[in-house]
Scaffold this active site. Structure first.
Site, PDB file in Angstrom:
ATOM      1  N   CYS A   2       0.825  -1.208   0.000  1.00 37.93           N
ATOM      2  CA  CYS A   2       0.000   0.000   0.000  1.00 37.93           C
ATOM      3  C   CYS A   2       0.858   1.257   0.000  1.00 37.93           C
ATOM      4  CB  CYS A   2      -0.860   0.031   1.259  1.00 37.93           C
ATOM      5  SG  CYS A   2      -1.771  -1.468   1.555  1.00 37.93           S
ATOM      6  N   ARG A  27       4.168   0.194  -7.169  1.00 36.95           N
ATOM      7  CA  ARG A  27       4.206  -0.788  -6.079  1.00 36.95           C
ATOM      8  C   ARG A  27       3.045  -1.782  -6.166  1.00 36.95           C
ATOM      9  NH1 ARG A  27       6.617   2.047  -1.287  1.00 36.95           N
ATOM     10  NH2 ARG A  27       5.242   0.806  -0.003  1.00 36.95           N
ATOM     11  N   TRP A  75      -3.346  -2.377  -1.224  1.00 33.01           N
ATOM     12  CA  TRP A  75      -3.083  -3.745  -1.684  1.00 33.01           C
ATOM     13  C   TRP A  75      -3.719  -4.609  -0.618  1.00 33.01           C
ATOM     14  CZ3 TRP A  75      -1.050  -6.818  -5.432  1.00 33.01           C
ATOM     15  CH2 TRP A  75      -0.666  -8.111  -5.059  1.00 33.01           C
ATOM     16  N   ASN A 101      -0.840   1.468   6.280  1.00 30.54           N
ATOM     17  CA  ASN A 101      -0.053   0.421   5.618  1.00 30.54           C
ATOM     18  C   ASN A 101       0.378  -0.563   6.688  1.00 30.54           C
ATOM     19  OD1 ASN A 101      -0.199   1.892   3.319  1.00 30.54           O
ATOM     20  ND2 ASN A 101       1.987   2.296   3.126  1.00 30.54           N
ATOM     21  N   GLY A 102       0.422  -1.859   6.345  1.00 27.10           N
ATOM     22  CA  GLY A 102       0.908  -2.840   7.321  1.00 27.10           C
ATOM     23  C   GLY A 102      -0.205  -3.758   7.771  1.00 27.10           C
ATOM     24  N   GLU A 481      14.619 -24.952  -6.813  1.00 26.45           N
ATOM     25  CA  GLU A 481      14.304 -23.525  -6.902  1.00 26.45           C
ATOM     26  C   GLU A 481      15.533 -22.717  -7.339  1.00 26.45           C
ATOM     27  OE1 GLU A 481      11.841 -21.796  -7.157  1.00 26.45           O
ATOM     28  OE2 GLU A 481      12.363 -19.771  -6.525  1.00 26.45           O
ATOM     29  N   LYS A 485      15.643 -20.394 -10.643  1.00 25.78           N
ATOM     30  CA  LYS A 485      15.947 -18.961 -10.524  1.00 25.78           C
ATOM     31  C   LYS A 485      17.058 -18.585 -11.495  1.00 25.78           C
ATOM     32  CE  LYS A 485      13.507 -17.599  -9.006  1.00 25.78           C
ATOM     33  NZ  LYS A 485      12.185 -17.734  -8.493  1.00 25.78           N
ATOM     34  N   GLU A 488      15.964 -19.035 -15.412  1.00 22.23           N
ATOM     35  CA  GLU A 488      14.936 -18.148 -15.966  1.00 22.23           C
ATOM     36  C   GLU A 488      15.432 -16.726 -16.158  1.00 22.23           C
ATOM     37  OE1 GLU A 488      11.392 -17.459 -13.584  1.00 22.23           O
ATOM     38  OE2 GLU A 488      12.516 -17.702 -11.733  1.00 22.23           O
ATOM     39  N   HIS A 504      23.247 -41.974 -12.150  1.00 26.98           N
ATOM     40  CA  HIS A 504      22.367 -42.733 -13.036  1.00 26.98           C
ATOM     41  C   HIS A 504      22.224 -42.038 -14.389  1.00 26.98           C
ATOM     42  CE1 HIS A 504      21.470 -45.517  -9.845  1.00 26.98           C
ATOM     43  NE2 HIS A 504      21.331 -44.475  -9.045  1.00 26.98           N
ATOM     44  N   LYS A 603       4.491 -12.604 -15.623  1.00 22.20           N
ATOM     45  CA  LYS A 603       4.392 -12.709 -14.158  1.00 22.20           C
ATOM     46  C   LYS A 603       3.265 -13.653 -13.752  1.00 22.20           C
ATOM     47  CE  LYS A 603       5.391 -11.794  -9.919  1.00 22.20           C
ATOM     48  NZ  LYS A 603       6.520 -12.586  -9.401  1.00 22.20           N
TER      49      LYS A 603
HETATM   50  C1  F6R Z   1       9.511 -18.451 -11.074  1.00 29.33           C
HETATM   51  C2  F6R Z   1       8.105 -18.065 -11.007  1.00 29.33           C
HETATM   52  C3  F6R Z   1       7.105 -19.013 -11.562  1.00 29.33           C
HETATM   53  C4  F6R Z   1       5.848 -19.049 -10.683  1.00 29.33           C
HETATM   54  C5  F6R Z   1       4.749 -19.897 -11.355  1.00 29.33           C
HETATM   55  C6  F6R Z   1       3.516 -19.982 -10.508  1.00 29.33           C
HETATM   56  O1  F6R Z   1      10.324 -17.467 -10.524  1.00 29.33           O
HETATM   57  O2  F6R Z   1       7.761 -17.017 -10.549  1.00 29.33           O
HETATM   58  O3  F6R Z   1       7.623 -20.293 -11.714  1.00 29.33           O
HETATM   59  O4  F6R Z   1       6.184 -19.552  -9.437  1.00 29.33           O
HETATM   60  O5  F6R Z   1       4.425 -19.355 -12.602  1.00 29.33           O
HETATM   61  O6  F6R Z   1       2.952 -18.726 -10.301  1.00 29.33           O
HETATM   62  P1  F6R Z   1       1.929 -18.461  -9.147  1.00 29.33           P
HETATM   63  O7  F6R Z   1       2.634 -18.635  -7.866  1.00 29.33           O
HETATM   64  O8  F6R Z   1       1.471 -17.047  -9.380  1.00 29.33           O
HETATM   65  O9  F6R Z   1       0.814 -19.447  -9.310  1.00 29.33           O
END
Ligand code: F6R
Length: 608
Positions: A2, A27, A75, A101-102, A481, A485, A488, A504, A603
C-alpha cells in the site's frame, strides 16, 4: 504494498495527493481513496481499480477542495478489494479518518472489544479498528489518543490521521512500515515512500519506530510514544526520480529480495500467539486435522518447489503422507483422491490457469481446497474453500523471491499446527522450533548483507554453459528452486538433481570446470552429499557448497563454501535460498539480461 500520501498547507491537498499516489503506482494496488478536510468536515472518496478512476470521479481532485488531506493506494490484506474495504476509514461520526499500511496482528481481539462497547464496523479491514480505537481514546487531545492506540496495537503499521476538530493538523506514526515526513515553503507532507513527494520537496525526516509526527502548514513536531517531544534531523534526498521508484535498488528483483525479512515477519508473526500457532483462516478444528489421511499439494513453478519442500516438512513433522503435483499434470492425470484427503494449492498470483483448474478438479470431486495465496481477492482466493494468505505484498519482478519465502513460512506454520493437533511433536519441541522461526528474518537479513561476496563469485560464471544444483531431501527442493531462478533470468542451462541420482546418467554431463552447486544443510545427509561432491569434483567439476555454519568438513570436498546460520533442519530452505537467489541475480545482470522481465516469461500465467 500500500501507499500513503498526505499534505497540509496553503495549496489544495487533493492534487498533491493524487500526484503522490501516482508516483507509488509501481508498487501495485487494487483500489485508492482520499480524505480531505473542506473547512467543515472530512470528505472521503474511494475507487476500486486504477488510480485513474479516483482521479476521474474527483475531477482531478477539484471536487474535493481543502488544504489538509490523506490518500492511500491499497493492496488488500484483510478483506477483499472493494469499495468499503478501501482506505481511508472513518469513525462513526466521520470526525476521524485513517489510512494505514501494514498489518494489525491483534485486530480481531480489538474489534471484539470495540463491538462489545457498541462500535459498529462496516468493513473487513484491520484498519477500521484503528479509526474506532482512536475514537474510543479521543477526549479532545489527538496526541494522547494516538499514543494510547500505540500501546494497544500489535503488528506493523504506518498511519496517516486527520481529526476534524484539529483542521490545521495532520498526524502520522509508524512501526515496521516505512513513513517519511517532508516540508517545503507551502506546507508539510507525509508519504510511505520517497518518490511520492520528491516533486515537492527533498527535505525529509525519516520517522523512527513509534514516533508520532504532528504536522502543520509551517511546522513539524515529533513525539515519543510517551508524548515527550523529540528533535529530529532533516535529511536532504538527492535520488533521481526513477531510482526512487525502486526504493533506490537497481531492480525490482533486488528490492524484493531485500524485502524478504519483512515478508517472512509479516506472514509469520500474526499467526504466532504466545506458545500457539493460530491459523484462523484454516477453518479446521484439531479433530479435523487428526482425520487427515493424505495431503495433496498442487502448484506450478516456484510455488511447486515450495510444495516439494512442504512434502518433506509435513511428512517429517506431522507424519502424514504428502503427494506433490505440478498443476498441469494433476488436472489431467485423473489423480486418486480418497476420503481423508486434503488438497492444498499454492499460488502467488492466485490466477495461474493450471493451478486454478486443479483446484476446480479437486472441488468437483468433493474435496475441500486450502489455497496458500498472495493476491487477496484473486480467482484462487475466491474459489478455494479456505485461504491462508502470504503477506508478501505485490511482487513486480517476474522471478519470484519474496512470495516464495512467504509460501515456505505458511507451510512451516501449517506443518507445526497439524503436528501439534495430531500429537506428533511435544509442545517443548514446537516451542523451540517457533523460536527458530522468529529468528529467520534477522538471519535472512544477515545473508542478504553478504551480497558482495556472492557478486564476486557470480561474476566468474556469466560465461557458463551449464550449471548443476544437487542436494538430498529438503536440499533437493532448494536445488530445484535455485536452478529455476538461475535459468529463468540468466538463460544459462541449469538442472537440479537429487544428489544420489547423479550417477544414473547426469554425471556424464560434468566437464572440466562445470559448476556444481551442492546444497548440504541436512546434518544426517552431510556425508552422503560430500560423497556426491567428491564424485563430480573428480570428474573436473568446480564445487560450490551451501551448508550450515560449523560444517567445515565440507571444505575438503568443495572449492568454495557459503555458510548459512544455524536453524532447525526443516527451515533451512528459507536461509539457503538467499545466496542462491543473489547468485542468479548477479549472473543475470553480469550478462546484461533484463532481470526483472526475462524473455518469454509473464508474471502471471493465466493460460494453459
Ligand atoms: C519463477 C516463477 C514461476 C511461478 C509460477 C507460478 O520465478 O515465478 O515459476 O512460481 O508461474 O505462479 P503463481 O505462484 O502465481 O501461481
Amino acid at each position: 504494498m500500500c501507499g500513503i500520501v498526505g499534505y497540509i498547507g496553503t495549496e489544495q491537498a487533493s492534487g498533491i495527493i493524487l500526484n503522490g499516489l501516482e508516483k507509488l503506482e509501481y508498487r501495485g494496488y487494487d483500489s485508492a481513496g482520499m480524505a480531505v478536510f473542506d473547512g467543515n468536515k472530512i470528505n472521503i472518496t474511494k475507487a476500486v481499480g486504477r488510480l485513474k478512476a479516483l482521479d476521474e470521479i474527483t475531477h482531478g481532485g477539484e471536487s474535493m477542495p481543502g488544504n489538509a488531506g490523506i490518500g492511500h493506494t491499497r493492496w488488500a490484506t484483510h478483506g477483499v478489494p472493494n469499495h468499503v474495504n478501501s482506505h481511508p476509514h472513518y469513525n462513526e461520526q466521520e470526525t476521524i479518518a485513517v489510512v494505514h499500511n501494514g498489518i494489525i496482528e491483534n485486530y480481531l481481539a480489538l474489534k471484539d472489544k470495540l463491538i462489545g462497547k457498541g462500535y459498529a464496523f462496516v468493513s473487513d479491514t484491520d484498519t477500521e479498528v484503528i479509526a474506532h480505537l482512536l475514537d474510543y481514546y479521543y477526549k479532545g487531545n489527538p496526541l494522547e489518543a494516538i499514543t494510547k492506540v500505540l500501546h494497544r496495537v500489535e503488528g506493523s503499521y504506518a498511519f496517516g490521521i486527520l481529526f476534524a476538530e484539529y483542521p490545521d493538523e495532520l498526524f502520522a506514526v509508524r512501526k515496521g512500515s516505512p513513513l517519511i515526513v517532508g516540508k517545503n515553503e507551502t506546507g508539510s507532507f507525509i508519504a510511505s515512500d520517497v518518490p511520492a513527494i520528491l516533486k515537492y520537496t527533498r527535505s525529509v525526516y525519516f520517522v523512527d519506530e513509534q514516533e508520532v509526527a504532528c504536522l502543520k502548514a509551517d511546522s513539524i513536531r515529533f513525539f515519543t510514544v510517551d508524548e515527550e517531544e523529540i528533535k529530529k534531523e532533516c535529511v536532504h534526498i538527492d535520488w533521481d526520480e526513477n531510482a526512487a521508484e525502486k526504493g533506490g535498488y537497481e531492480h525490482f528483483m533486488l528490492k524484493e529480495m531485500y524485502e524478504q525479512p519483512k515478508t517472512v515477519q509479516d506472514t509469520l508473526m500474526p499467526r504466532i500467539k504466545g506458545e500457539d500457532i493460530v491459523i484462523e483462516e484454516l477453518g479446521m478444528s484439531d479433530e479435523d486435522m487428526r482425520q487427515i489421511r493424505k495431503i495433496h499439494i498442487v502448484a506450478c513453478g516456484s510455488a511447486y518447489h515450495t510444495g516439494v519442500t512442504g512434502k518433506y516438512i509435513i511428512e517429517g513433522l506431522a507424519r502424514i503422507p504428502v503427494e506433490v503435483d505440478v498443476a498441469s499434470e494433476f488436472r489431467y492425470r485423473n489423480p486418486v483422491l480418497e476420503e481423508g484427503g486434503m488438497v492444498i494449492v499454492i499460488s502467488q498470483s492466485g490466477e495461474t490457469a493450471d493451478t486454478l483448474a486443479a483446484l476446480r478438479e479437486a472441488k468437483e470431486r468433493g474435496f475441500k481446497v486450502l489455497g496458500i495465496v498472495n493476491v487477496v481477492g484473486s480467482s484462487i482466493a475466491r474459489e478455494a474453500d479456505n485461504v491462508m494468505y502470504t503477506w508478501a505484498g505485490p511482487e513486480i519482478a517476474v522471478a519470484t523471491t519474496k512470495a516464495y519465502s512467504a509460501q515456505l513460512i505458511a507451510l512451516y506454520l501449517l506443518a507445526l499446527k497439524i503436528s501439534k493437533a495430531r500429537g506428533v511433536l511435544a509442545q517443548e519441541e514446537i516451542s523451540c522450533m517457533m523460536e527458530d522461526l522468529k529468528r529467520l528474518p534477522d538471519q535472512i537479513e544477515m545473508l542478504l548483507n553478504n551480497k558482495t561476496k556472492i557478486q564476486h563469485f557470480a561474476n566468474r560464471y556469466i560465461g557458463a554453459k551449464d550449471i548443476f544444483f544437487i542436494g538430498r531431501g529438503i536440499d533437493y527442493a532448494i536445488s530445484l528452486e535455485a536452478s529455476l531462478k538461475l535459468k529463468e533470468i540468466s538463460y544459462i542451462h541449469s538442472e537440479a538433481y537429487a544428489a544420489g541420482e547423479l550417477k544414473h546418467g547426469t554425471i556424464s554431463l560434468i566437464e572440466e570446470g562445470t559448476l556444481v552447486a551442492a546444497v548440504s544443510t541436512q546434518k544426517s545427509l552431510y556425508q552422503k552429499t560430500i560423497s556426491n561432491m567428491v564424485e563430480v569434483k573428480s570428474r573436473g567439476a568446480f564445487v560450490l557448497a551451501v551448508t550450515n555454519e560449523g560444517n567445515t568438513e565440507i571444505e575438503k570436498a568443495a572449492d568454495y563454501v557459503i555458510y548459512i546460520p544455524e536453524t532447525n533442519q526443516y527451515f533451512t530452505n528459507s536461509l539457503a535460498i538467499i545466496p542462491l537467489q543473489l547468485f542468479a541475480y548477479y549472473v543475470s545482470i553480469g550478462k546484461g539480461c533484463d532481470v526483472d522481465k526475462p524473455r518469454n516469461l509473464a508474471k502471471s500465467v493465466t493460460v494453459e
